[in-house]
Scaffold this active site. Structure first.
Site, PDB file in Angstrom:
ATOM      1  N   HIS A   1       0.823  -1.216   0.000  1.00  0.00           N
ATOM      2  CA  HIS A   1       0.000   0.000   0.000  1.00  0.00           C
ATOM      3  C   HIS A   1       0.851   1.257   0.000  1.00  0.00           C
ATOM      4  CE1 HIS A   1      -2.122  -3.288   2.192  1.00  0.00           C
ATOM      5  NE2 HIS A   1      -3.002  -3.061   1.243  1.00  0.00           N
TER       6      HIS A   1
HETATM    7  S1  FES Z   1       1.533  -0.351   3.479  1.00  0.00           S
HETATM    8 FE1  FES Z   1       0.068  -1.842   3.837  1.00  0.00          FE
HETATM    9  S2  FES Z   1       1.205  -3.581   4.396  1.00  0.00           S
HETATM   10 FE2  FES Z   1       2.676  -2.041   4.080  1.00  0.00          FE
END
Ligand code: FES
Length: 192
Positions: A149
């Site tokens: 993410h």
């Molecule tokens: S940003 Fe979501 S698991 Fe690393």
């Protein structure tokens, strides 16, 4: 002596025999249970400290080892990396690592015992993906980037603000033996 004396003797003998057999069964049954509570050999090996020879790790290089089933990165930071970490903290969520997980003996800003050698558990504090070293990531001066993410951490594992990850990357216990041997998973007190 009455007629029922033999019966009473047989009853006592039967009770004694039954108790003895029951006791043996309890001992025999508890041995596998006690054995099951002991960690297996493979579990002991997996939890054991990991030694890393630093002689071949040049400035700017990183290696990754497994400790307790987790990837642990060992990065050799340059003097310029160290200076930048201390000078450029404005965008960080927790620059002094007040909320983050690390042993008490590491510097809270560089997050290491030695300024040049950085040791960090590469498990994202958002949902557990594995960030990797990404020089120049997101137009900041390098750092660790999580592929899931997009959380971005600096070269001390400190997360930038407004990222999915809420905390800095964790630092495991470790110590040095001499100048070139790193031991991950134990400190001087033997804590693991
Ligand atoms: S940003 Fe979501 S698991 Fe690393």
């Amino acid at each position: 002596m009455t007629d029922d004396a033999p019966d009473a003797q047989r009853r006592r003998l039967l009770i004694a025999t039954t108790s003895a057999v029951g006791g043996l069964g309890l001992v025999a049954g508890s041995v596998p249970f006690v054995c099951a509570l002991r960690p297996s050999r493979s579990a002991e090996v997996a939890a054991a400290p990991v030694e890393v020879d630093l002689k071949a790790l040049r400035e700017g290089e990183q290696l990754t080892v497994q400790w307790r089933g987790q990837p642990v990165c060992v990065l050799h930071r340059s003097a310029a990396d160290q200076a930048r970490l201390l000078a450029d903290e404005a965008g960080l969520a927790d620059p002094d690592s007040r909320e983050s997980s690390q042993p008490p003996y590491v510097d809270p800003r560089l997050r290491s015992r030695r300024p040049d050698i950085f040791v960090v558990t590469a498990i994202c504090t958002h949902l557990g993906c594995i960030p990797s070293l990404a020089p120049g990531a997101a137009d900041r001066d390098g750092g660790y980037l999580c592929p899931c993410h997009g959380s971005h951490f600096d070269l001390a594992g400190r997360v930038f603000r407004d990222q999915p990850a809420p905390l800095n990357l964790a630092v495991p216990p470790y110590h040095f033996r001499g100048d070139t041997l790193l031991v991950i998973g134990s400190d001087e007190e033997g804590a693991t």
